[in-house]
Scaffold this motif. Structure first.
Motif, short mmCIF file in Angstrom:
data_model
loop_
_atom_site.label_atom_id
_atom_site.label_comp_id
_atom_site.label_asym_id
_atom_site.label_seq_id
_atom_site.Cartn_x
_atom_site.Cartn_y
_atom_site.Cartn_z
N SER A 98 0.89 -1.35 -0.20
CA SER A 98 0.01 -0.02 0.18
C SER A 98 0.91 1.35 -0.07
CB SER A 98 -0.90 -0.04 1.30
OG SER A 98 -1.87 -0.99 1.02
N VAL A 99 1.99 1.27 1.01
CA VAL A 99 2.83 2.37 0.80
C VAL A 99 3.46 2.49 -0.66
CG1 VAL A 99 5.20 3.27 1.82
CG2 VAL A 99 3.29 2.33 3.18
N MET A 100 3.81 1.42 -1.24
CA MET A 100 4.60 1.72 -2.59
C MET A 100 3.66 2.30 -3.43
SD MET A 100 6.61 -1.74 -3.25
CE MET A 100 7.99 -2.13 -2.61
N ALA A 101 2.32 1.71 -3.48
CA ALA A 101 1.22 2.26 -4.37
C ALA A 101 1.16 3.63 -4.09
CB ALA A 101 0.03 1.45 -4.22
N ALA A 102 0.89 4.11 -2.83
CA ALA A 102 0.71 5.62 -2.67
C ALA A 102 1.83 6.30 -3.11
CB ALA A 102 0.39 5.81 -1.19
N ALA A 103 3.12 5.71 -2.86
CA ALA A 103 4.40 6.58 -3.22
C ALA A 103 4.68 6.57 -4.51
CB ALA A 103 5.63 6.17 -2.31
N ARG A 104 3.90 5.60 -5.43
CA ARG A 104 4.25 5.27 -6.86
C ARG A 104 5.71 5.16 -7.07
NH1 ARG A 104 0.56 10.19 -9.34
NH2 ARG A 104 -1.49 8.97 -9.01
N THR A 105 5.98 4.14 -6.28
CA THR A 105 7.60 3.51 -6.45
C THR A 105 7.55 2.14 -6.43
OG1 THR A 105 9.79 3.68 -5.42
CG2 THR A 105 7.89 3.40 -3.70
N GLY A 106 8.74 1.72 -6.91
CA GLY A 106 8.86 -0.03 -7.06
C GLY A 106 9.82 -0.56 -5.88
N HIS A 107 10.35 0.35 -5.16
CA HIS A 107 10.83 -0.24 -3.63
C HIS A 107 10.65 0.68 -2.62
CE1 HIS A 107 13.37 2.88 -5.84
NE2 HIS A 107 13.53 3.31 -4.68
N LEU A 108 11.16 -0.03 -1.48
CA LEU A 108 11.01 0.43 -0.21
C LEU A 108 12.47 0.19 0.49
CD1 LEU A 108 7.51 -0.43 1.08
CD2 LEU A 108 8.05 1.81 0.16
N VAL A 109 12.93 1.19 1.15
CA VAL A 109 14.20 0.92 1.82
C VAL A 109 13.72 0.59 3.16
CG1 VAL A 109 16.10 2.06 2.94
CG2 VAL A 109 15.38 2.71 0.91
N VAL A 110 14.45 -0.71 3.90
CA VAL A 110 13.92 -1.05 4.99
C VAL A 110 15.08 -0.77 6.19
CG1 VAL A 110 13.47 -3.07 6.45
CG2 VAL A 110 12.93 -2.96 3.90
N CYS A 111 14.50 -0.26 7.36
CA CYS A 111 15.37 0.56 8.54
C CYS A 111 15.25 -0.37 9.65
CB CYS A 111 15.02 1.89 8.51
SG CYS A 111 15.52 2.79 6.92
N ASP A 112 16.19 -0.35 10.54
CA ASP A 112 16.08 -0.83 11.80
C ASP A 112 15.48 0.11 12.52
OD1 ASP A 112 18.18 0.57 12.49
OD2 ASP A 112 19.68 -0.86 12.63
N ASP A 113 15.22 -0.37 13.96
CA ASP A 113 14.77 0.52 15.20
C ASP A 113 15.42 1.79 15.23
OD1 ASP A 113 12.65 -1.13 15.31
OD2 ASP A 113 13.51 -2.26 16.88
N ASP A 114 17.01 2.02 14.83
CA ASP A 114 17.79 3.00 15.05
C ASP A 114 17.63 3.79 13.77
OD1 ASP A 114 18.67 2.33 17.45
OD2 ASP A 114 20.08 1.04 16.55
N GLY A 115 16.90 3.47 12.84
CA GLY A 115 16.74 4.25 11.42
C GLY A 115 17.78 3.84 10.58
N LEU A 116 18.66 3.00 10.62
CA LEU A 116 19.70 2.42 9.62
C LEU A 116 19.07 1.41 8.59
CD1 LEU A 116 22.62 2.11 12.34
CD2 LEU A 116 21.84 3.99 10.97
N CYS A 117 19.61 1.68 7.40
CA CYS A 117 19.36 0.85 6.42
C CYS A 117 19.74 -0.40 6.52
CB CYS A 117 20.02 1.32 5.18
SG CYS A 117 19.33 0.34 3.57
N THR A 118 18.84 -1.34 6.54
CA THR A 118 19.02 -2.99 6.67
C THR A 118 18.87 -3.48 5.42
OG1 THR A 118 16.98 -3.45 7.32
CG2 THR A 118 18.47 -3.02 8.86
#
Length: 134
Positions: free
Chosen positions: A42-62
């Motif tokens: 749903s987030v991807m559809a709303a943002a019109r993007t084909g990917h999402l960056v996944v972060c940990d609880d500290d906000g660092l990219c995982t």
């Protein structure tokens, strides 16, 4: 975190030696690993993007998830509505340094069959995403 190995090249370098930072897209939506697949789609559809960056609880990219990956997971017989991104994100995928050349990063992406690669700073903060040239 595995960074693509780089050699620094000055800003005046030839067009073929442009850096990842020169050609990356904005990171776009950054989400946490406890988000479910359905919410991520749903987030991807709303943002019109084909990917999402996944972060940990500290906000660092995982890692990074793509629409293709999320759709495949959702269509799998073992899927449940509680499946989280941390369970499926490509967390073992490499990350690109913003100082890497575009050519170096694209070579690494093709070698690993990745369509997109998160670009992170030395601390692991997402700076952007590099997508393969078509």
């Amino acid at each position: 975190m595995t960074l693509v190995q780089t050699q620094y090249r000055p800003g005046s370098a030839h067009h073929a030696h442009r850096t990842v930072a020169d050609t990356m897209e904005a990171a776009g939506p950054q989400v946490w690993g406890d988000m479910t697949v359905e919410v991520a789609l749903s987030v991807m559809a709303a943002a019109r993007t084909g990917h999402l960056v996944v972060c940990d609880d500290d906000g660092l990219c995982t890692g990074l998830v793509t629409r293709t990956r999320l759709t495949a997971v959702r269509d799998d017989s073992g899927y449940t509505d509680r499946t989280c991104l941390r369970d499926i994100a490509d967390v073992s995928a490499p990350f690109a340094s913003p100082l890497a050349t575009r050519a170096e990063a694209e070579h690494a992406m093709r070698h690993r069959r990745l369509g997109a690669l998160p670009v992170v700073d030395e601390q692991g903060n997402a700076l952007g995403v590099l997508a393969l040239s078509r």
